[in-house]
Design a protein around this motif. Structure first.
Motif, PDB file in Angstrom:
ATOM      1  N   THR A 166      48.946  38.473  39.160  1.00 26.02           N
ATOM      2  CA  THR A 166      48.769  39.898  39.457  1.00 26.02           C
ATOM      3  C   THR A 166      48.051  40.063  40.784  1.00 26.02           C
ATOM      4  O   THR A 166      47.026  39.425  41.019  1.00 26.02           O
ATOM      5  CB  THR A 166      47.869  40.567  38.386  1.00 26.02           C
ATOM      6  OG1 THR A 166      48.266  40.088  37.115  1.00 26.02           O
ATOM      7  CG2 THR A 166      47.981  42.075  38.418  1.00 26.02           C
ATOM      8  N   ILE A 167      48.566  40.930  41.632  1.00 25.53           N
ATOM      9  CA  ILE A 167      47.846  41.279  42.852  1.00 25.53           C
ATOM     10  C   ILE A 167      47.009  42.498  42.502  1.00 25.53           C
ATOM     11  O   ILE A 167      47.533  43.533  42.120  1.00 25.53           O
ATOM     12  CB  ILE A 167      48.827  41.631  43.999  1.00 25.53           C
ATOM     13  CG1 ILE A 167      49.844  40.503  44.199  1.00 25.53           C
ATOM     14  CG2 ILE A 167      48.059  41.922  45.286  1.00 25.53           C
ATOM     15  CD1 ILE A 167      49.246  39.163  44.547  1.00 25.53           C
ATOM     16  N   VAL A 168      45.705  42.342  42.604  1.00 25.63           N
ATOM     17  CA  VAL A 168      44.824  43.444  42.220  1.00 25.63           C
ATOM     18  C   VAL A 168      44.452  44.247  43.461  1.00 25.63           C
ATOM     19  O   VAL A 168      43.825  43.723  44.385  1.00 25.63           O
ATOM     20  CB  VAL A 168      43.548  42.917  41.527  1.00 25.63           C
ATOM     21  CG1 VAL A 168      42.707  44.077  41.025  1.00 25.63           C
ATOM     22  CG2 VAL A 168      43.914  41.993  40.381  1.00 25.63           C
ATOM     23  N   ARG A 178      55.867  43.179  35.073  1.00 28.12           N
ATOM     24  CA  ARG A 178      55.282  43.025  33.742  1.00 28.12           C
ATOM     25  C   ARG A 178      55.463  41.619  33.187  1.00 28.12           C
ATOM     26  O   ARG A 178      54.752  41.192  32.297  1.00 28.12           O
ATOM     27  CB  ARG A 178      55.912  44.030  32.757  1.00 28.12           C
ATOM     28  CG  ARG A 178      55.476  45.465  32.884  1.00 28.12           C
ATOM     29  CD  ARG A 178      54.090  45.756  32.333  1.00 28.12           C
ATOM     30  NE  ARG A 178      53.790  45.377  30.977  1.00 28.12           N
ATOM     31  CZ  ARG A 178      54.033  46.100  29.898  1.00 28.12           C
ATOM     32  NH1 ARG A 178      54.634  47.253  30.014  1.00 28.12           N
ATOM     33  NH2 ARG A 178      53.679  45.681  28.707  1.00 28.12           N
ATOM     34  N   ARG A 228      31.917  40.107  42.219  1.00 26.05           N
ATOM     35  CA  ARG A 228      32.918  40.714  41.334  1.00 26.05           C
ATOM     36  C   ARG A 228      32.615  40.455  39.874  1.00 26.05           C
ATOM     37  O   ARG A 228      33.469  40.588  39.029  1.00 26.05           O
ATOM     38  CB  ARG A 228      34.306  40.145  41.649  1.00 26.05           C
ATOM     39  CG  ARG A 228      34.774  40.576  43.008  1.00 26.05           C
ATOM     40  CD  ARG A 228      36.184  40.115  43.233  1.00 26.05           C
ATOM     41  NE  ARG A 228      36.507  40.351  44.641  1.00 26.05           N
ATOM     42  CZ  ARG A 228      37.177  39.519  45.381  1.00 26.05           C
ATOM     43  NH1 ARG A 228      37.627  38.394  44.860  1.00 26.05           N
ATOM     44  NH2 ARG A 228      37.439  39.801  46.609  1.00 26.05           N
ATOM     45  N   GLY A 229      31.407  40.039  39.545  1.00 26.94           N
ATOM     46  CA  GLY A 229      31.050  39.643  38.192  1.00 26.94           C
ATOM     47  C   GLY A 229      31.134  40.757  37.181  1.00 26.94           C
ATOM     48  O   GLY A 229      30.983  41.883  37.464  1.00 26.94           O
ATOM     49  N   PHE A 246      38.834  34.912  35.140  1.00 24.31           N
ATOM     50  CA  PHE A 246      39.692  35.335  36.248  1.00 24.31           C
ATOM     51  C   PHE A 246      40.688  36.435  35.901  1.00 24.31           C
ATOM     52  O   PHE A 246      41.573  36.729  36.700  1.00 24.31           O
ATOM     53  CB  PHE A 246      40.434  34.115  36.804  1.00 24.31           C
ATOM     54  CG  PHE A 246      39.498  33.092  37.365  1.00 24.31           C
ATOM     55  CD1 PHE A 246      38.882  33.302  38.584  1.00 24.31           C
ATOM     56  CD2 PHE A 246      39.197  31.942  36.654  1.00 24.31           C
ATOM     57  CE1 PHE A 246      38.002  32.375  39.095  1.00 24.31           C
ATOM     58  CE2 PHE A 246      38.322  31.005  37.161  1.00 24.31           C
ATOM     59  CZ  PHE A 246      37.713  31.222  38.387  1.00 24.31           C
ATOM     60  N   GLY A 247      40.576  36.995  34.732  1.00 24.30           N
ATOM     61  CA  GLY A 247      41.544  38.024  34.343  1.00 24.30           C
ATOM     62  C   GLY A 247      42.962  37.499  34.411  1.00 24.30           C
ATOM     63  O   GLY A 247      43.891  38.202  34.806  1.00 24.30           O
ATOM     64  N   ASP A 253      41.862  40.928  44.708  1.00 20.60           N
ATOM     65  CA  ASP A 253      41.951  39.706  43.913  1.00 20.60           C
ATOM     66  C   ASP A 253      43.410  39.336  43.678  1.00 20.60           C
ATOM     67  O   ASP A 253      44.286  40.195  43.703  1.00 20.60           O
ATOM     68  CB  ASP A 253      41.261  39.924  42.552  1.00 20.60           C
ATOM     69  CG  ASP A 253      40.898  38.617  41.870  1.00 20.60           C
ATOM     70  OD1 ASP A 253      41.106  37.551  42.480  1.00 20.60           O
ATOM     71  OD2 ASP A 253      40.403  38.677  40.728  1.00 20.60           O
ATOM     72  N   ILE A 254      43.628  38.055  43.471  1.00 22.08           N
ATOM     73  CA  ILE A 254      44.910  37.603  42.961  1.00 22.08           C
ATOM     74  C   ILE A 254      44.586  36.978  41.617  1.00 22.08           C
ATOM     75  O   ILE A 254      43.930  35.938  41.554  1.00 22.08           O
ATOM     76  CB  ILE A 254      45.573  36.573  43.905  1.00 22.08           C
ATOM     77  CG1 ILE A 254      45.789  37.194  45.292  1.00 22.08           C
ATOM     78  CG2 ILE A 254      46.894  36.084  43.311  1.00 22.08           C
ATOM     79  CD1 ILE A 254      46.235  36.192  46.352  1.00 22.08           C
ATOM     80  N   GLU A 261      42.668  47.665  44.986  1.00 18.57           N
ATOM     81  CA  GLU A 261      41.787  48.799  44.733  1.00 18.57           C
ATOM     82  C   GLU A 261      41.628  49.586  46.021  1.00 18.57           C
ATOM     83  O   GLU A 261      41.275  49.014  47.044  1.00 18.57           O
ATOM     84  CB  GLU A 261      40.414  48.317  44.239  1.00 18.57           C
ATOM     85  CG  GLU A 261      40.408  48.126  42.746  1.00 18.57           C
ATOM     86  CD  GLU A 261      39.081  47.623  42.231  1.00 18.57           C
ATOM     87  OE1 GLU A 261      38.077  47.668  42.971  1.00 18.57           O
ATOM     88  OE2 GLU A 261      39.053  47.169  41.071  1.00 18.57           O
TER      89      GLU A 261
END
Ligand SMILES: Cc1cc2nc3c(=O)[nH]c(=O)nc-3n(C[C@H](O)[C@H](O)[C@H](O)COP(=O)(O)OP(=O)(O)OC[C@H]3O[C@@H](n4cnc5c(N)ncnc54)[C@H](O)[C@@H]3O)c2cc1C
Ligand code: SF4
Ligand code: SF4
Lengths: 158, 392
Positions: A39-41, A34, A157-158, A96-97, A49-50, A43
């Motif tokens: 963040t390692i995304v 946290r 990924r848009g 990029f979140g 994504d990183i 799914e």
């Protein structure tokens, strides 16, 4: 000094989480996802994504922040916690979140560890590298070149 | 030259901050604040849901302002005398000003229904509400009235604590002011899967009980309840300026693009005032924190002698609603329609992500998205830039 930023290759990432832990250790002295700024995304078991700051130029987050809490320092986009109210306007426009909520709504984002990023040192696969910005093509946004956008379109990924 | 700021919320605090930043002498700034230290409402839901200390809500810069010599009066302004440029405070008497900034914020709106005065009927608006809600026992049945950002943030925070929550919404969709039907439907499904009951097209007609609320009457049906939380919107808090001659519209203070009201030297920002929509140029009431800060900056520029006008606001909203990432930039379809446009909407989706672009004559004027993993990449930023390029 030439501006350096993180270059990300999710395909090389095996979700070992070392970068995440190194980041939270550097930031808060503890191992706690946290508190990490990366963040390692994942799914369906696949790393897609990183999520980490690309220190964009111009930076949408800096443009939208009405609280003077984001600024550019030596080419690095820095978030000043003392001015941030967690309005989350920056989160809405970050391509990029990369801006994350930590505890109690506090927002965190990568500051490149002052120019010597810990995540890069611990990544065993080369999924995160620290490179001169001009080599990291998808960094530029806005203006005439829309490379971030194109990049997002290309990878779907848009 | 002396500037008095009324209200120590985001609008007031950041007006003081920007005045100091732009070179105004800190000791010439008086901030009159009923609540102090200043805090951010934007963190209330997180603090509630994670059982954290309210210390997380406080905004750090107030110490810097105090150190610099900005004068803070913990007091309430009760009367504005425009003819002799003074303001009367409850405890500190009458003070004079050269410029005054009204940043008195809003107040939660509770519809005029039977039983809203009962114990256990409350709002989710300030630190007091947070303290009360933190004490709700897990076994409680909570009715949240209104499925806007505030209502859903409260509902998901309570759900996280294990409290049984039902959300009642008058409209067909949840988050009606923020996202449109296609995305709203997805969010609803997601929240229901997390154990939150959601009843749309439900009109709350009254609350029943002796001293405390015991039942709620919704669209003709009676349902048991232990706590009722109204999240039915915000109205401008403008008692101070009523009857002063300052021009108002539907209870909110009208301001120009430089933040000045209809009377020279009197400025207003935040939830007590209107703001300008960039795309349509219209005056709108949008009680959002970043808008309060936007005009705070404009006002500080004008008070320090740089003429500055806003081009208007492009909404930039993000909220994590119980793990769903909701993004909205520019106008939604419904808001665009309410502003007199005739927009269309184009949506696309993947299993974990859905987004819609709102278009007017082929030009994007808004983008909204909802994501269910922590992958929140989207093209909101591009629409944000496109809108600025097209409409400024
Ligand atoms: C639960 C919740 C979550 C929210 N989340 C977001 C978000 O994520 N992003 C976002 O942009 N916005 C968000 N908002 C909206 C945002 O909080 C408000 O728009 C913002 O606080 C407005 O700032 P303000 O300074 O106008 O008013 P306020 O913050 O309400 O401050 C006004 C202050 O003035 C004081 N005051 C009033 N009258 C007087 C008087 N006569 N004398 C002295 N003092 C007085 C009041 O006590 C108050 O402290 C949220 C709101 C709520 C309730
Ligand atoms: S927009 Fe996102 S990626 Fe770009 S500089 Fe800001 S936080 Fe970093
Ligand atoms: S969340 Fe904080 S950093 Fe981001 S725009 Fe709002 S005040 Fe600025």
């Amino acid at each position: 000094m030439v501006k350096h930023v993180l270059d990300i290759d999710p395909e090389k990432c095996n979700a070992c989480m070392r970068c995440v832990f190194a980041c939270s250790l550097a930031r808060g002295g503890v191992i706690d996802e946290r508190q990490a700024m990366i963040t390692i995304v994942v799914e369906k078991g696949v790393v897609v994504d990183i999520a980490v700051c690309r220190h964009c130029e111009p930076a949408p987050c800096v443009n939208v922040c009405e609280f003077d809490a984001l600024h550019v320092e030596n080419g690095r986009v820095i978030l000043d916690q003392s001015k941030c109210t967690t309005c989350k306007a920056c989160v809405s426009v970050c391509p990029f979140g990369a801006i994350r909520e930590s505890y109690g709504g506090e927002l965190v984002k990568c500051d490149l560890c002052g120019g010597d990023p810990e995540c890069v040192k611990v990544c065993p696969t080369g999924a995160i590298r620290y490179l001169p910005a001009h080599l990291v093509k998808m960094r530029r946004v806005g203006g005439a070149t829309r490379t971030v956008y194109e990049y997002l379109e290309i990878i779907g990924r848009g | 030259m002396k500037t008095v700021i009324i209200g120590g919320g985001i609008g007031g605090l950041y007006t003081a901050y920007y005045l100091v930043k732009y070179g105004y002498k800190p000791s010439n700034i008086v901030l009159v604040a009923a609540e102090w230290p200043p805090y951010s409402k934007h963190r209330l839901a997180e603090i509630l849901g994670e059982k954290l200390s309210i210390d997380y809500a406080y905004i750090g810069i107030y110490n810097t302002l105090l150190d610099k010599g900005v004068k803070i009066l913990q007091d309430v302004a009760i009367r504005l005398n425009i003819s002799n440029k003074t303001v009367v405070l409850r405890h500190n008497g009458e003070i004079t000003y050269d410029s005054i900034v009204i940043a008195t914020g809003g107040k939660p709106f509770i519809p005029p229904l039977k039983g809203t005065e009962l114990k256990n009927v409350m709002t989710f608006y300030d630190l007091e509400d947070l303290k009360k809600l933190s004490k709700i026992p897990r076994t409680a049945r909570v009715a949240v009235i209104g499925a806007g950002l505030v209502g859903l943030s409260a509902a998901t925070a309570l759900n996280r604590l294990g409290v049984r929550v039902t959300v009642y919404e008058l409209m067909e969709d949840i988050l009606p002011g923020v996202i449109d039907h296609p995305l709203s439907t997805k969010l609803k499904k997601y929240l229901v899967s997390k154990g939150i009951k959601i009843r749309t097209r439900s009109r709350v007609e009254g609350i029943i009980g002796g001293k405390t609320a015991r039942e709620i009457k919704v669209s003709g049906r009676i349902e048991p309840v232990d706590v009722v939380v109204f999240a039915t919107g915000v109205r401008p808090n403008t008692e101070l300026v009523k009857g002063s001659g300052i021009e108002m519209l539907r209870g909110a203070i009208k301001i120009g693009r430089n933040g000045v009201t209809s009377i020279d030297g009197i400025y207003a920002t935040g939830d007590c005032a209107l703001s300008h929509d960039l795309i349509t140029g219209k005056e709108v009431y949008r009680p959002l924190g970043f808008i309060a800060a936007h005009y705070a900056r404009i006002i500080a520029r004008n008070i320090t002698g740089t003429r500055k006008e806003t081009r208007g606001i492009v909404p930039t909203i993000y909220e994590n609603i119980g793990g769903a990432h909701v993004v909205r930039v520019g106008l939604s379809l419904k808001e665009a329609e309410s502003l007199g446009l005739s927009p269309t909407i184009k949506c696309e989706e993947t299993p974990s992500y859905a987004s819609c672009t709102v278009l007017q004559d082929q030009t994007p004027i808004g983008y909204e998205a909802i994501g269910f993993s922590n992958k929140i990449r989207n093209k909101a930023w591009q629409i944000y830039y496109d809108i600025h390029t097209m409409f400024s």
